[in-house]
Enzyme design. Structure first.
Site, short mmCIF file in Angstrom:
data_model
loop_
_atom_site.label_atom_id
_atom_site.label_comp_id
_atom_site.label_asym_id
_atom_site.label_seq_id
_atom_site.Cartn_x
_atom_site.Cartn_y
_atom_site.Cartn_z
N ASP A 103 0.84 -1.20 0.00
CA ASP A 103 0.00 0.00 0.00
C ASP A 103 0.88 1.25 0.00
OD1 ASP A 103 -2.20 -1.65 0.19
OD2 ASP A 103 -2.31 -1.49 2.38
N1 URA Z 1 -1.27 -5.92 3.83
C1 URA Z 1 -1.75 -4.65 3.82
O1 URA Z 1 -2.79 -4.38 4.38
N2 URA Z 1 -1.04 -3.72 3.18
C2 URA Z 1 0.14 -3.96 2.56
O2 URA Z 1 0.74 -3.06 2.00
C3 URA Z 1 0.62 -5.28 2.57
C4 URA Z 1 -0.11 -6.24 3.22
#
Ligand code: URA
Length: 237
Positions: A103
């Site tokens: 993310d």
């Molecule tokens: N899980 C999440 O919620 N975000 C990420 O970036 C990776 C795994």
């Protein structure tokens, strides 16, 4: 063997039509010869290609480990934000991509490559590759949460449940804000955040520490990257 125009475009000399123009204009030498045919076949393991004084050497595959900072997106192009590919200043190839997504606000280990087969091996749900995350959690993580994650939690809805595979949760600190390490094999959209949401908590900070046998190099500061070593690459394959 590879066409001269593809060779140059792969090495980010320009777009296919730009490099065709360079070739036509007699700017490109293979060995001592000026070559004016875009379709001329290059032996990328032997031939020496120059544009003027500059030698253009060929790299078939590139592998980088990036300590992704928050604020950049895991994409190859984006109209609004800097991408993880923009951070790789020393890249040679124009076809690099991140292996999976973190993310925008997540930090940590991201592999950047143009090796589609490696990416598939690491991301395919059938391969069960471990991904380990460190996180700060708003909420008190307890041994009960560990059991819930071990059983699997519903990250879908009541009408349309989506139960996660078992995750291994380790409590590093438990309090109003907790610190944890979580290892999962799936990689669903926002998976870690949704797993904590499912048990009434919120992820305040998230960082990926490892993927398969590959661990984030602790000497890489946030936003820094390096090429993978031979040993690291072997361990992923
Ligand atoms: N899980 C999440 O919620 N975000 C990420 O970036 C990776 C795994």
């Amino acid at each position: 063997m590879i066409r001269l125009d593809k060779y140059l475009a792969d090495m980010s000399v320009g777009t296919r039509s730009e490099v065709k123009r360079l070739i036509k204009n007699g700017m490109v030498r293979v060995g001592d010869e000026v070559v004016r045919k875009a379709e001329y076949k290059i032996d990328e393991t032997k031939d020496i290609v120059h544009i003027g004084e500059k030698q253009i050497s060929y790299v078939k595959e590139e592998y980088y480990m990036l300590n992704k900072p928050a604020g950049v997106v895991s994409a190859t192009e984006d109209m609004l934000h800097r991408t993880v590919i923009d951070l790789i200043d020393s890249k040679k190839r124009k076809d690099l991509f991140p292996v999976g997504r973190l993310d925008k606000d997540t930090e940590g280990l991201l592999i950047i490559t143009n090796d589609g087969a490696l990416s598939h091996r690491l991301l395919s749900p059938k391969k069960h590759v471990d991904k380990t995350y460190y996180a700060k959690i708003n909420g008190k993580v307890t041994s009960y949460t560990v059991e819930q994650f071990q059983r699997g939690v519903n990250i879908g809805t009541d009408e349309d449940p989506e139960i996660t595979k078992p995750g291994v949760l380790e409590i590093l600190a438990s309090g109003d804000q907790s610190e944890i390490r979580l290892t999962i094999q799936e990689g669903k959209y926002h998976q870690v955040k949704r797993m904590f949401q499912a048990v009434g908590m919120e992820v305040a900070y998230l960082k990926r520490e490892s993927m398969g046998n590959l661990k984030l190099d602790p000497t890489l500061n946030i936003g820094e990257y390096r090429t993978l070593t031979k040993e690291e690459l072997e361990s992923l394959k």
